[in-house]
Design a protein around this motif. Sequence first.
Motif: not given
Length: 112
Positions: A4-13, A47-50, A57-69
Amino acid sequence: MQAITLEIPEANVEFYIAALARGLLSAMKTGVIPTEVGIWSLGRPSVQRALESRISPELASILSEFDELDALQSLGGDIQGALDRLLNQLDECLRGASSRDTANYVIRATQQ
């Protein structure tokens, strides 16, 4: 195997990724899913590279903490405090994200 693929406009990523991240963290907080889900979901380096050039940058920082939880929880750290902090940060990301045209998406099922 079907995919299953979800395609969204880049403006809404930003909006969709922040909403997905918030859902995962909320489920971790209530114990519905284990914290290790962070490692193999949005915490994955691939996922983070993609996403890195498509999210703030704020959202990227949050996602980078997911693997530390999971490690934080295993070490007896304040996992509930960390989840609350990340959820609050995600709320700010969602407030700032474009929510216009969020109904503009396509879901495709493909056979692989």
